[in-house]
Write a protein that holds these residues in place. Structure first.
Motif, short mmCIF file in Angstrom:
data_model
loop_
_atom_site.label_atom_id
_atom_site.label_comp_id
_atom_site.label_asym_id
_atom_site.label_seq_id
_atom_site.Cartn_x
_atom_site.Cartn_y
_atom_site.Cartn_z
N GLN A 261 0.78 -1.12 -0.10
CA GLN A 261 0.09 0.06 -0.08
C GLN A 261 1.00 1.23 0.13
N ALA A 262 2.03 1.25 0.73
CA ALA A 262 2.88 2.29 0.76
C ALA A 262 3.56 2.70 -0.36
N LEU A 263 3.91 1.48 -1.05
CA LEU A 263 4.63 1.68 -2.70
C LEU A 263 3.72 1.98 -3.59
N ARG A 264 2.38 1.57 -3.64
CA ARG A 264 1.41 2.04 -4.34
C ARG A 264 1.28 3.60 -4.35
N GLY A 265 1.28 4.04 -3.11
CA GLY A 265 1.28 5.64 -2.78
C GLY A 265 2.18 6.30 -3.37
N LEU A 266 3.32 5.69 -3.27
CA LEU A 266 4.71 6.32 -3.59
C LEU A 266 4.62 6.26 -5.29
N ALA A 267 4.36 5.25 -5.87
CA ALA A 267 4.32 5.18 -7.32
C ALA A 267 3.36 6.17 -7.93
N ALA A 268 2.32 6.34 -7.25
CA ALA A 268 1.03 7.23 -7.51
C ALA A 268 1.58 8.79 -7.44
#
Length: 246
Positions: free
Chosen positions: A220-227
């Motif tokens: 979830q954290a990495l998805r947010g970073l990618a976004a």
């Protein structure tokens, strides 16, 4: 878009973060390029071949071959991520990165989104030659005073090579400092807080598998970073967004 993920001290999980950012890039996965001059780990972790990979790409670039049609250099990881993996031999990787650093278009032209795992950006690292071409540099760091000090001392030199303000940090694990404190001290945004999550980390380092990994806290954290990188790499995510991944 060319995104570099790196550290300046220690081993805070750069490869894990780079794999996750590539896997979770919005709409379609990015292409992972393992350009760590100290040697690659992705092939060993995920049980794929080391070649074709970074060395073959560098050889093609050295001979002036067009940097199109990346599939001949690509391995497909079990997560479904396409990756140009580095050799486990440091000298081979360092030589390949040196070649590509002098021909950054060979990386930038491989895919619409290329995520480069540069390992540790130590002084004199061949990977620093790529900085002038990156659209965003993510410095992965532990959140303690020691590691933040190291980032602080290196950032001025790194930002000379990277178009500002497209440099930010991803803080790993617990930290005594709020994101605003870290950002205020370093002068760059905190783009993400990556929680200590053994399940998510195990999948992103090839030790576990399963479709549920995208629901882990780390994913979830990495998805947010990618976004964040995909939308506005120059902006700091809101406090609310950071709190979600803690």
């Amino acid at each position: 878009m060319l995104v570099m993920v790196a550290s300046v001290s220690g081993a805070p999980g750069v490869s894990t973060a780079a794999v996750g950012v590539a896997a979770l890039w919005p709409n379609t996965p990015g292409l992972l390029v393992e350009a760590d001059p100290c040697g690659g780990v992705v092939a060993a972790r995920f049980g794929v071949r080391q070649e074709p990979g970074l060395a073959a790409l560098a050889a093609a670039a050295r001979h002036g071959l067009p940097a199109v049609g990346p599939m001949r250099f690509v391995q497909v990881l079990p997560l479904g991520v396409h990756a140009v993996v580095g050799s486990g031999a440091a000298d081979t990787c360092a030589g390949a990165v040196s070649v590509l650093a002098s021909r950054p278009a060979a990386l930038a032209g491989l895919a619409p989104v290329v995520v480069v795992d540069a390992g540790r950006l130590y002084p004199g690292s061949p990977a620093q030659g790529l900085l002038s071409r990156v659209d965003a540099l993510v410095i992965v760091t532990a959140g303690d005073t020691e590691h933040l000090d190291h980032v602080d001392t290196r950032l001025a030199g790194l930002r000379v090579s990277v178009p500002t303000p497209q440099v930010g940090v991803a803080v790993v694990g617990k930290s005594a400092y709020e994101p605003q404190e870290v950002s205020g001290r370093l002068g760059v945004p905190v783009w993400a807080h990556l929680p200590t999550d053994r399940w998510g980390a195990a999948v992103l380092s090839g030790r576990l598998s399963g479709p549920a990994w995208t629901r882990t806290r780390l994913a979830q954290a990495l998805r947010g970073l990618a976004a964040t990188l995909a939308a506005h790499p120059q902006q700091q995510p809101s406090r609310a967004a950071l709190e979600v991944v803690r």
